[in-house]
Structure formats: structure tokens, C-alpha cells
Design a protein around this motif. Structure first.
Motif, PDB file in Angstrom:
ATOM      1  N   ARG A  40       3.985   7.364  15.155  1.00  0.00           N
ATOM      2  CA  ARG A  40       5.339   7.513  14.613  1.00  0.00           C
ATOM      3  C   ARG A  40       5.575   6.518  13.482  1.00  0.00           C
ATOM      4  N   SER A  41       4.829   5.422  13.479  1.00  0.00           N
ATOM      5  CA  SER A  41       4.889   4.445  12.384  1.00  0.00           C
ATOM      6  C   SER A  41       3.937   4.915  11.292  1.00  0.00           C
ATOM      7  N   VAL A  42       4.433   5.802  10.419  1.00  0.00           N
ATOM      8  CA  VAL A  42       3.610   6.304   9.313  1.00  0.00           C
ATOM      9  C   VAL A  42       3.411   5.195   8.287  1.00  0.00           C
ATOM     10  N   VAL A  43       4.500   4.530   7.942  1.00  0.00           N
ATOM     11  CA  VAL A  43       4.425   3.305   7.139  1.00  0.00           C
ATOM     12  C   VAL A  43       4.422   2.159   8.142  1.00  0.00           C
ATOM     13  N   THR A  44       3.313   1.463   8.232  1.00  0.00           N
ATOM     14  CA  THR A  44       3.132   0.495   9.316  1.00  0.00           C
ATOM     15  C   THR A  44       3.719  -0.867   8.973  1.00  0.00           C
ATOM     16  N   THR A  45       3.908  -1.661  10.023  1.00  0.00           N
ATOM     17  CA  THR A  45       4.324  -3.065   9.911  1.00  0.00           C
ATOM     18  C   THR A  45       3.440  -3.880  10.854  1.00  0.00           C
ATOM     19  N   PRO A  46       3.422  -5.192  10.737  1.00  0.00           N
ATOM     20  CA  PRO A  46       2.650  -5.993  11.694  1.00  0.00           C
ATOM     21  C   PRO A  46       3.090  -5.772  13.139  1.00  0.00           C
ATOM     22  N   PHE A  47       4.337  -5.311  13.333  1.00  0.00           N
ATOM     23  CA  PHE A  47       4.831  -5.097  14.691  1.00  0.00           C
ATOM     24  C   PHE A  47       4.431  -3.731  15.240  1.00  0.00           C
ATOM     25  N   SER A  48       3.768  -2.913  14.390  1.00  0.00           N
ATOM     26  CA  SER A  48       3.182  -1.662  14.881  1.00  0.00           C
ATOM     27  C   SER A  48       1.962  -1.935  15.751  1.00  0.00           C
ATOM     28  N   THR A  49       1.432  -3.130  15.672  1.00  0.00           N
ATOM     29  CA  THR A  49       0.139  -3.475  16.262  1.00  0.00           C
ATOM     30  C   THR A  49       0.055  -3.147  17.746  1.00  0.00           C
ATOM     31  N   TYR A  50       1.063  -3.526  18.521  1.00  0.00           N
ATOM     32  CA  TYR A  50       1.078  -3.267  19.960  1.00  0.00           C
ATOM     33  C   TYR A  50       2.012  -2.111  20.307  1.00  0.00           C
ATOM     34  N   SER A  51       2.447  -1.342  19.325  1.00  0.00           N
ATOM     35  CA  SER A  51       3.412  -0.266  19.562  1.00  0.00           C
ATOM     36  C   SER A  51       2.684   0.958  20.103  1.00  0.00           C
ATOM     37  N   HIS A  94      -2.333  -3.410  10.044  1.00  0.00           N
ATOM     38  CA  HIS A  94      -1.044  -2.717  10.064  1.00  0.00           C
ATOM     39  C   HIS A  94      -0.028  -3.328   9.102  1.00  0.00           C
ATOM     40  N   ALA A  95      -0.459  -4.254   8.278  1.00  0.00           N
ATOM     41  CA  ALA A  95       0.485  -4.974   7.419  1.00  0.00           C
ATOM     42  C   ALA A  95       0.999  -4.137   6.252  1.00  0.00           C
ATOM     43  N   ASN A  96       0.369  -2.987   5.994  1.00  0.00           N
ATOM     44  CA  ASN A  96       0.730  -2.169   4.832  1.00  0.00           C
ATOM     45  C   ASN A  96       0.625  -2.982   3.549  1.00  0.00           C
ATOM     46  N   TYR A  97      -0.426  -3.785   3.474  1.00  0.00           N
ATOM     47  CA  TYR A  97      -0.588  -4.673   2.325  1.00  0.00           C
ATOM     48  C   TYR A  97      -2.065  -4.817   2.010  1.00  0.00           C
ATOM     49  N   ASP A  98      -2.395  -4.697   0.732  1.00  0.00           N
ATOM     50  CA  ASP A  98      -3.771  -4.873   0.264  1.00  0.00           C
ATOM     51  C   ASP A  98      -3.948  -6.329  -0.160  1.00  0.00           C
ATOM     52  N   PHE A  99      -4.618  -7.105   0.670  1.00  0.00           N
ATOM     53  CA  PHE A  99      -4.756  -8.537   0.437  1.00  0.00           C
ATOM     54  C   PHE A  99      -5.812  -8.848  -0.617  1.00  0.00           C
ATOM     55  N   PHE A 100      -6.848  -8.020  -0.681  1.00  0.00           N
ATOM     56  CA  PHE A 100      -7.965  -8.261  -1.601  1.00  0.00           C
ATOM     57  C   PHE A 100      -8.166  -7.003  -2.441  1.00  0.00           C
ATOM     58  N   THR A 101      -7.440  -6.898  -3.528  1.00  0.00           N
ATOM     59  CA  THR A 101      -7.412  -5.657  -4.305  1.00  0.00           C
ATOM     60  C   THR A 101      -8.714  -5.377  -5.043  1.00  0.00           C
ATOM     61  N   LEU A 148       0.816  -1.214   0.000  1.00  0.00           N
ATOM     62  CA  LEU A 148       0.000   0.000   0.000  1.00  0.00           C
ATOM     63  C   LEU A 148       0.851   1.267   0.000  1.00  0.00           C
ATOM     64  N   ASP A 149       1.839   1.329   0.850  1.00  0.00           N
ATOM     65  CA  ASP A 149       2.702   2.515   0.947  1.00  0.00           C
ATOM     66  C   ASP A 149       4.133   2.081   0.663  1.00  0.00           C
ATOM     67  N   PRO A 150       4.694   2.477  -0.502  1.00  0.00           N
ATOM     68  CA  PRO A 150       6.026   1.994  -0.894  1.00  0.00           C
ATOM     69  C   PRO A 150       7.177   2.701  -0.200  1.00  0.00           C
ATOM     70  N   ARG A 160      -7.907   0.898   4.686  1.00  0.00           N
ATOM     71  CA  ARG A 160      -8.453   2.000   5.482  1.00  0.00           C
ATOM     72  C   ARG A 160      -7.499   2.406   6.603  1.00  0.00           C
ATOM     73  N   HIS A 161      -6.881   1.421   7.254  1.00  0.00           N
ATOM     74  CA  HIS A 161      -6.001   1.792   8.367  1.00  0.00           C
ATOM     75  C   HIS A 161      -4.679   2.352   7.855  1.00  0.00           C
ATOM     76  N   HIS A 162      -4.234   1.906   6.695  1.00  0.00           N
ATOM     77  CA  HIS A 162      -3.064   2.525   6.060  1.00  0.00           C
ATOM     78  C   HIS A 162      -3.317   4.015   5.852  1.00  0.00           C
ATOM     79  N   LEU A 163      -4.522   4.381   5.405  1.00  0.00           N
ATOM     80  CA  LEU A 163      -4.856   5.790   5.198  1.00  0.00           C
ATOM     81  C   LEU A 163      -4.876   6.551   6.519  1.00  0.00           C
ATOM     82  N   HIS A 164      -5.334   5.894   7.576  1.00  0.00           N
ATOM     83  CA  HIS A 164      -5.359   6.558   8.881  1.00  0.00           C
ATOM     84  C   HIS A 164      -3.945   6.938   9.308  1.00  0.00           C
TER      85      HIS A 164
END
Length: 265
Positions: free
Chosen positions: A135-146, A188-195, A49-51, A208-212
Motif C-alpha cells: 500500500r506504500s507505493v511511495v515508500t518512507t523509512p517507516f514502511s520498513t516494518y509495515s 525504503h527511503a525513496n532517496y538515491d544516495f549515490f546517484t 526517487l519518486d516525487p 531497485r526497491h523503489h522500482l519494486h
């Protein structure tokens, strides 16, 4: 199982809580990272989603903050256990069908609870407690509990109110942190699974959460959109497109300038 949980000592409850939350965080986080960084791109399924690149030290910071959240969630298991000890809540035996209905009710409540607390965290008095997560503008799965510890406390109390208004099955309550973390890792995966699904489809939660995170305001909901629709906080699908494109082009110019300077030297 309900009787066994109620019979544990306070120290045992907190120890099992730490193992549980730490375990599901690592399992879901690593699985989502592997899928979105290696497996799905190799298969040509979905898209990033966000390169833009992660910030320097972002993963280390996310893991450190997540460790504090896991500590809070794990030790916080003393509160639902305490409700049982005080007799303010009870665990009930339910049929599989009843457990399924309870889980459905808790899924809906989780979205309501998340939206309310998330909107509060975006208000002036509380936003400083939410900024560490953003602070995690580009998110990762580890942003989840950050989270900041205050945010972890606010989001981590989701099952307490349901427990005092209804006698849930142990398994229904156990499902809450599991489906919550699972959907959070997806979001938070920064990935569109179902395009191919629409932006409002619940399968498009990661979009939607990437946009947030990219825009900071809007799309405050968790997995579903009913709260955002009700309070008119839905972001348009292209809300971050110009911002991402501008920053990506600026980075490309910097990289090109660095390469030109290297060749000149």
C-alpha cells in the motif's frame, strides 16, 4: 554476554526484545527520515526517487502496522532463546575476525532468505499478506516494518535455521536485525544516495526497491542483486518512469484546475 542471554527468563527475553526492536526502528527510521527530508537535500547530495505525494494517512498506517511487527519480532525472541534452552543451539565465543566472517555469512543468508520469502509473498496464495506492505507505493523509512503479521512471521525467522546448523557468536546474531533494519530503511527511503553508481551496485539498493514498490513485480532481492540475477527478476532502471511521469502530470493538471476554479470563484 552469551551466558547472560541464556540465563534470562522468558518474560525478560520478550521484554528486552520489544525494547530492542522498538528502539532500533525509531532510531533508524527517524535518522533516515531526517537525512533524506532535510539534511541531504539541503546539502545537494542525492535526489528523491519518486516525487509523488504520500497517501493520506500513510504515515499513521505505517506506524500502526510497524507496531504490530515490533510486537511480533520482540515477543519472537523467545524462539532463539528457546533453541538455547532446549540445547538445539549453542552460542560460542569467537575472535573478532571470526565474528566478522560469521556476520558476512549471515548477510548473504539474509539476502537468500529474504528473496525466497519475498517471492513466496508474491504468489497467489500469499499475496494478500503482502499487499498491506505494498500500500506504500511511495515508500518512507517507516514502511520498513509495515507488514501484515504473517509477513512479519515469515521474515522474522531469519536466524533460526543458521542457529541450528552452526554455533554463532551472540554478537553475530545480534547484528542481523541491526544491519537488516539499517539496509531496509535505506531501501525504503525513496532517496538515491549515490546517484553515480550503476543500478546494479549494492549502493543503489534504494533505487531497485523503489522500482519494486512502484511496479509491484520484480527486484525481489534485499541489498544485493545476485538472487535477482540468478532468477532473472531484475527490473530495468526506467521501469517506473512512464508511470510516475503520467501520474505527476495528472496531478499537476488537477492542481491547475483547482487553482483556476478558485480564481473564477
Amino acid at each position: 554476554m552469551a551466558q547472560a542471554f541464556a540465563a534470562l527468563s522468558a518474560v525478560e527475553v520478550m521484554a528486552y526484545g520489544l525494547l530492542f526492536f522498538g528502539g532500533i526502528y525509531l532510531v533508524f527510521g527517524l535518522a533516515t527520515w531526517t537525512l533524506t527530508r532535510h539534511v541531504l537535500p539541503a546539502l545537494g547530495i542525492g535526489r528523491v526517487l519518486d516525487p509523488r505525494a504520500l497517501q493520506p494517512g500513510q504515515l499513521r498506517r505505517e506506524l500502526q502496522q510497524s507496531g504490530v511487527s515490533i510486537l511480533i519480532f520482540g515477543l519472537g525472541m523467545i524462539f532463539p532463546w528457546g533453541l538455547l534452552q532446549l540445547g538445539w543451539a549453542q552460542l560460542a565465543e569467537r575472535t573478532p575476525g571470526q565474528v566478522a566472517l560469521e556476520i558476512l555469512a549471515l548477510v548473504i543468508w539474509n539476502d537468500v532468505h529474504f528473496y525466497i520469502n519475498h517471492r513466496l509473498l508474491h504468489t497467489r496464495p500469499l499475496r494478500r499478506f503482502h499487499l498491506p506492505h505494498h500500500r506504500s507505493v511511495v515508500t518512507t523509512p517507516f514502511s520498513t516494518y509495515s507488514f501484515h503479521p504473517i509477513e512479519a512471521l515469515m521474515l522474522g525467522n531469519v536466524i533460526l535455521l543458521p542457529m541450528v546448523v552452526h554455533d554463532f557468536s551472540f554478537w553475530s546474531l545480534l547484528s542481523v536485525p541491526i544491519f537488516s533494519l539499517f539496509f531496509n530503511c535505506i531501501g525504503h527511503a525513496n532517496y538515491d544516495f549515490f546517484t553515480r553508481v550503476s543500478p546494479m551496485h549494492w549502493f543503489a539498493a534504494s533505487r531497485r526497491h523503489h522500482l519494486h514498490h512502484a511496479c509491484y513485480q520484480g527486484n525481489y532481492g534485499f541489498q544485493f542483486t545476485f538472487m535477482d540475477r540468478l532468477f532473472r527478476s531484475v527490473l530495468p532502471p526506467d521501469a517506473a518512469a512512464a508511470q510516475i511521469q503520467q501520474q505527476s502530470q495528472a496531478r499537476a493538471r488537477r492542481d491547475a484546475g483547482s487553482q483556476a476554479g478558485g480564481h473564477a470563484g
